[in-house]
Scaffold this active site. Structure first.
Site, PDB file in Angstrom:
ATOM      1  N   GLU A   1      32.378  42.702  36.490  1.00 35.93           N
ATOM      2  CA  GLU A   1      32.075  44.131  36.601  1.00 35.93           C
ATOM      3  C   GLU A   1      31.679  44.772  35.265  1.00 35.93           C
ATOM      4  O   GLU A   1      32.003  45.917  35.002  1.00 35.93           O
ATOM      5  CB  GLU A   1      33.276  44.891  37.188  1.00 35.93           C
ATOM      6  CG  GLU A   1      33.634  44.461  38.596  1.00 35.93           C
ATOM      7  CD  GLU A   1      34.607  45.405  39.290  1.00 35.93           C
ATOM      8  OE1 GLU A   1      35.426  46.022  38.586  1.00 35.93           O
ATOM      9  OE2 GLU A   1      34.525  45.528  40.517  1.00 35.93           O
TER      10      GLU A   1
ATOM     11  N   GLU B   1      33.596  41.617  46.218  1.00 31.56           N
ATOM     12  CA  GLU B   1      34.884  42.284  46.411  1.00 31.56           C
ATOM     13  C   GLU B   1      34.791  43.317  47.507  1.00 31.56           C
ATOM     14  O   GLU B   1      34.294  44.415  47.310  1.00 31.56           O
ATOM     15  CB  GLU B   1      35.363  42.973  45.121  1.00 31.56           C
ATOM     16  CG  GLU B   1      35.869  42.013  44.098  1.00 31.56           C
ATOM     17  CD  GLU B   1      36.605  42.714  42.970  1.00 31.56           C
ATOM     18  OE1 GLU B   1      37.008  43.875  43.129  1.00 31.56           O
ATOM     19  OE2 GLU B   1      36.761  42.073  41.929  1.00 31.56           O
TER      20      GLU B   1
HETATM   21  C1  LIG Z   1      36.874  46.666  37.348  1.00 33.78           C
HETATM   22  C2  LIG Z   1      37.627  46.806  38.618  1.00 33.78           C
HETATM   23  O1  LIG Z   1      38.175  47.813  39.006  1.00 33.78           O
HETATM   24  N1  LIG Z   1      37.598  45.683  39.301  1.00 33.78           N
HETATM   25  C3  LIG Z   1      38.298  45.589  40.462  1.00 33.78           C
HETATM   26  C4  LIG Z   1      37.604  45.795  41.735  1.00 33.78           C
HETATM   27  O2  LIG Z   1      38.573  46.345  42.498  1.00 33.78           O
HETATM   28  C5  LIG Z   1      39.827  45.839  42.443  1.00 33.78           C
HETATM   29  C6  LIG Z   1      40.607  47.002  42.725  1.00 33.78           C
HETATM   30  O3  LIG Z   1      41.720  46.564  43.283  1.00 33.78           O
HETATM   31  C7  LIG Z   1      40.236  45.220  41.092  1.00 33.78           C
HETATM   32  O4  LIG Z   1      41.368  44.556  41.013  1.00 33.78           O
HETATM   33  C8  LIG Z   1      39.117  44.427  40.653  1.00 33.78           C
HETATM   34  O5  LIG Z   1      39.356  43.594  39.582  1.00 33.78           O
END
Ligand SMILES: CC(=O)N[C@H]1CO[C@H](CO)[C@@H](O)[C@@H]1O
Ligand SMILES: *[C@@H]1O[C@H](CO)[C@@H](O)[C@H](O)[C@H]1NC(C)=O
Ligand SMILES: *[C@@H]1O[C@H](CO)[C@@H](O)[C@H](O)[C@H]1NC(C)=O
Ligand SMILES: *[C@@H]1O[C@H](CO)[C@@H](O)[C@H](O)[C@H]1NC(C)=O
Ligand SMILES: *[C@@H]1O[C@H](CO)[C@@H](O)[C@H](O)[C@H]1NC(C)=O
Ligand SMILES: *[C@@H]1O[C@H](CO)[C@@H](O)[C@H](O)[C@H]1NC(C)=O
Ligand SMILES: *[C@@H]1O[C@H](CO)[C@@H](O)[C@H](O)[C@H]1NC(C)=O
Length: 834
Positions: free
Chosen positions: A180, A249
């Site tokens: 990300e 995700e």
């Molecule tokens: C950067 C970030 O928030 N990444 C996340 C995507 O969403 C989940 C939220 O639960 C994170 O754990 C991820 O790593």
């Protein structure tokens, strides 16, 4: 085994290896495996958030739930707690975890990062990394890139050595570098862009023989595949026509904060998001999380993330099926999988009806599949599609086999809802004598100075306030800041009314003056810096001021999250009000002595072997800084075990020396915004469907079975920081207590209790037009008279049963509706005779 047989088996294995090497690639539509386009249903399970003993069953349940891929991050700070001292033991055995996935015949996605976010302490970075000279995280910084490369190389080599990449016959079909980064890249300017290129080159240099992905990275350089993260990804487009549309995700729920309520995301809404993604050309999607699990020890990040990382995922924190989510998605996967060929090869054609209603047809080789997607949050749509009328409920997708028969609708749940209960051990074993716990206790010393000398060993001394993680290297949540202040009668500050004012970036601050407790305060409402201000009692001459700063997880997200300071940052002022004006004595740059950790941590008071110092008399309650200890018997059976820490304040808990995490039972969730029923319609957000307002944000704490001994000699140790009492502490097991189900005609209704239990009673069964929700079903104007007896006959006394929902099976309902519905409520128990 004879030599010849051994040789035969050996050659077989060798042949097998050569044969099973898998070619993974991608094209514009999908990931291809051995040249074949695939639909991949993946789920995140993080190996350190459960135990090795739980892995096989979690992965098996994921497979039964229709997944063909398991995804995990790699947790750098867990594996390299000290520079070049590695730990891959116990539940950090990454190779074993990937092999467990392989054993079930599933694929794996390895998200190395090594930045992982994940609500994990410090986003997975070791704190020593921050403490290295000239360090800046996640940018064109030599010190950082060297360390990232060293760790990433180690992980890649470990995987290669165990033949775990698909190119070697292993299960890993994709790997991820960074995580990300696109969300925060702009904060790093040109250096950030340079860094992304470097990441891609580093990844490519490993020649792992499977594709690399970068999530939330619209500028991911070729051949890196950029992917989408979010609650909905149907509108996502990869940055090249040659890359497939991938969703790494899909948030199945949300995490929980101390002081926060419990977030839920409905099965219908998750299914809707997934079905829409496949409707609009997606071919890979991953549930974040499929099993959330537990933040054991001090692994939770945030700050202020709870020990439970349940996430409302399809498998709950303890590994139980979270029904109906698990089952509703399982049915969706089965339906989509049966359409794999058409969906990965077919040409699609959208027909828009307005009001967010779209029909999509895929056609290939004379076969077809259709999706009717209604993204209007309030209004059901009735449309004519290929000369047939269909009604699609608001915020739902119908999937039509051969473009004619509806085989699935995301809003119509045909699987059971399980209502879990924490069962008191005694309640199930009435013959046994009740297990009331006997407690021992001891104080954690808070006097830090005697005759002007700091007691015990001091880490460092400095005429300034230091960042907490720089001093502790995050080896403990706690850091003492100790100083002495000389006050003469002539000091302008001298008065009987002096206040101490401390600005801190720590999350909790305890203040002690001259050995006495002055008070404590903690950060609230998502603001992790605050100013402590309270009256203190000083005397003329030398005064001891000891500040204990406590952290509750280090930050894990945001640009430059790594250099956010933690701990007492100052100013630290003594304040007196004289003649309506403040007189201030600034002690920020006094000489401060720093002591890392609690005495009990240093002497391992939590170890079952440590028998020293414990008291059995006059058990204190509501006192700060007390260690409590008790011995308990393992609850019987195989259901997961939890400890109820009601009555306690905040601290940490250990079972047989294993840190089961931070607890903060006294922190109640906000009173407002909870709902009694959740509308699955409309865009999800973490505050949408919350429960447990005004209740402890976490009351039950998971004790994995593998932490327990098979006897009555288990040791539970608590460090209580705020004050509370242990009288209500109880062991319990988590099990399915009640089940409810609602299935439409034409489906099969399945009911199941936990492994140890059977259906002991059918409280309600109605086939026709039943009303109400699970737990409050009522019969409608008409129903079949025989449904209840059919259910009783088929289900009572069994662990599970299935019933075809039809008039043939359940008797005529006499209702004039297109589709009858069966609603059932049943009870699970250890035996049928109550
Ligand atoms: C950067 C970030 O928030 N990444 C996340 C995507 O969403 C989940 C939220 O639960 C994170 O754990 C991820 O790593
Ligand atoms: C990246 O860092 C190197 C070494 O410090 C430097 O030479 C180079 O100019 C940097 N690149 C950018 C785009 O700043
Ligand atoms: C697309 O759908 C429309 C409306 O259903 C139909 O008229 C058209 O022939 C379809 N096109 C293709 C290429 O299937
Ligand atoms: C949803 O449907 C209602 C009723 O037809 C309509 O008024 C509304 O504009 C629609 N919303 C969207 C976002 O299309
Ligand atoms: C923290 O790390 C530094 C450097 O690695 C070391 O000198 C120091 O002793 C460590 N402190 C603690 C409390 O571990
Ligand atoms: C962290 O470091 C970056 C780069 O040096 C700087 O821009 C940023 O302001 C720093 N943030 C904090 C909180 O110190
Ligand atoms: C209090 O303040 C007033 C007005 O500022 C001043 O005249 C007086 O002298 C002050 N008294 C003391 C004791 O400082």
């Amino acid at each position: 085994m004879t030599g010849r047989l051994a040789f035969f088996l050996l050659s077989l294995t060798l042949i097998n290896l050569a044969i099973t090497a898998t070619k993974v690639s991608y094209d514009s539509r999908a990931i291809t495996i051995d040249g074949k386009r695939r639909l991949l249903f993946s789920g995140s399970i993080h190996y350190p958030r459960s135990t090795t003993g739980m892995w096989p069953s979690l992965i098996k349940k994921a497979k039964e739930g229709g997944l063909n891929t398991i995804e995990t991050y790699v947790f750098w700070n867990a594996h390299e707690p000290q520079p070049r001292q590695y730990d891959f033991s116990g539940n950090l055995d990454l190779v074993k975890f990937i092999k467990t996935i392989q054993k079930e015949g599933l694929y794996a996605v390895l998200r190395i990062g090594p930045y992982v976010c994940a609500e994990w302490n410090y986003g997975g970075f070791p704190v020593w990394l921050h403490n290295m000279p000239n360090m800046e995280f996640r940018t064109n910084n030599t010190a950082y890139m060297n360390e990232m490369q060293t760790f990433t190389t180690l992980i890649v080599e470990k995987m290669k050595h165990a033949n775990l990449f698909a190119s070697q016959g292993g299960p890993i079909i994709l790997a991820q570098i960074e995580n990300e980064y696109g969300n925060i890249m702009s904060a790093y300017g040109e250096d950030g862009k340079e860094y992304v290129k470097w990441c891609a080159q580093l990844a490519e240099s490993y020649k792992i023989g499977v594709p690399w992905i970068m999530c939330q990275q619209s500028n991911a350089p070729d051949p890196m595949i950029n992917t989408c993260n979010g609650w909905y990804c149907d509108q996502f487009k990869p940055n090249s026509k040659n890359k497939p549309k991938m969703w790494t995700e899909n948030w199945t729920g949300w995490f929980k904060n101390w002081g926060g309520q419990i977030p839920h995301r409905t099965a219908q809404d998750v299914a809707f998001a997934v079905a829409r993604f496949y409707q609009f050309g997606g071919t890979f999607q991953n549930y974040y999380m499929y099993h959330g699990g537990t933040n054991f020890g001090r692994t939770s990040g945030g700050p202020y993330i709870t020990t439970s990382y349940d996430y409302d995922a399809p498998l709950d924190e303890f590994g139980n099926l979270n029904q109906p989510k698990w089952g509703h998605l399982k049915q969706l996967h089965e339906v989509l999988k049966s359409m794999e060929e058409v969906l990965t090869h077919g040409t699609s054609n959208n027909t828009h009806y307005g009001n967010m209603m779209t029909a999509t047809a895929y056609r290939y080789n004379g076969k077809s599949v259709c999706f009717l997607g209604n993204a209007n949050a309030t209004s059901d749509a009735t449309i004519m599609f290929q000369s047939t009328q269909y009604t699609v409920p608001a915020w739902s997708v119908s999937i039509l086999k051969d473009c004619t028969t509806e085989v699935y609708n995301t809003a119509k749940v045909n699987v059971q809802t399980s209502i879990m209960a924490m069962k008191d051990d005694e309640a199930d074993n009435k013959d046994d004598e009740p297990t009331s716990l006997n407690w021992q206790w001891m104080h954690e010393p808070h006097v830090q100075m005697k005759d002007g000398q700091v007691l015990g060993s001091v880490s460092t001394k400095a005429p300034k306030l230091m960042d907490q993680k720089v001093v502790t290297n995050d080896t403990s949540d706690y850091l003492w800041y100790i100083t002495s202040v000389d006050i003469s009668k002539n000091d302008p500050i001298w008065s009987n009314d002096i206040k101490l004012r401390v600005k801190t970036h720590g999350h909790v601050l305890h203040v002690f003056v001259n050995g006495g407790q002055a008070g404590y305060q903690y950060a609230q409402h998502g603001k992790y810096s605050f100013t402590y201000e309270a009256k203190i009692k000083l005397k003329q001459g030398k005064n001891e001021i000891s500040l204990l700063s406590g952290t509750v997880g280090l930050p894990n997200y945001g640009a430059h999250f790594g250099n956010v300071s933690v701990g007492v940052c100052g100013p630290v002022h003594l304040v007196a009000v004289k003649n309506n004006t403040e007189v201030v004595k600034d002690i920020t740059n006094n000489v401060w002595s720093y002591k890392v950790g609690l005495n009990g941590e240093i002497v391992k008071q939590y170890s079952p072997d440590n028998k020293k110092g414990w008291n059995s008399n006059a058990l204190p309650s509501d006192r700060v800084f007390v260690w409590y200890k008790t011995i308990f018997k393992s609850p019987k059976g195989t259901d997961p075990v939890v400890v109820d820490l009601r009555g306690l304040g905040k601290g940490q808990a250990w079972v047989n020396g294993n840190n089961i995490g931070r607890y903060w039972t006294s922190y109640l969730a906000d009173e407002n915004d909870c709902i009694s029923t959740c509308d699955y319609r409309g865009t999800y957000h973490p505050k949408k469907c919350i429960t447990k307002c005004g209740r402890p944000s976490q009351r039950w704490y998971h004790i994995p079975r593998s932490f327990l001994r098979n006897d009555d000699q288990n040791t539970l140790v608590l460090f209580e920081e705020f004050g509370g009492h242990p009288y209500d502490v109880k062991l319990a097991t988590v099990t399915v207590d009640k089940i409810c189900a609602n299935a439409y005609e034409g489906h099969v209704l399945e009911l199941a209790c936990s492994e140890d239990r059977v259906i002991s009673d059918i409280k309600f069964a109605s086939f026709g037009v039943p009303k109400g929700e699970c737990g409050s079903f009522e019969k409608g104007q008409c129903e079949s008279p025989t449904a209840l007896s059919v259910l009783r006959r088929r289900c009572l006394g069994k662990q599970g049963c299935s019933v075809e929902v039809s008039e043939r099976m359940l008797g005529p309902s006499g209702c004039r509706v297109p589709q009858n519905r069966l609603a059932v409520e049943a009870v699970c128990d250890i035996t049928t005779n109550k």
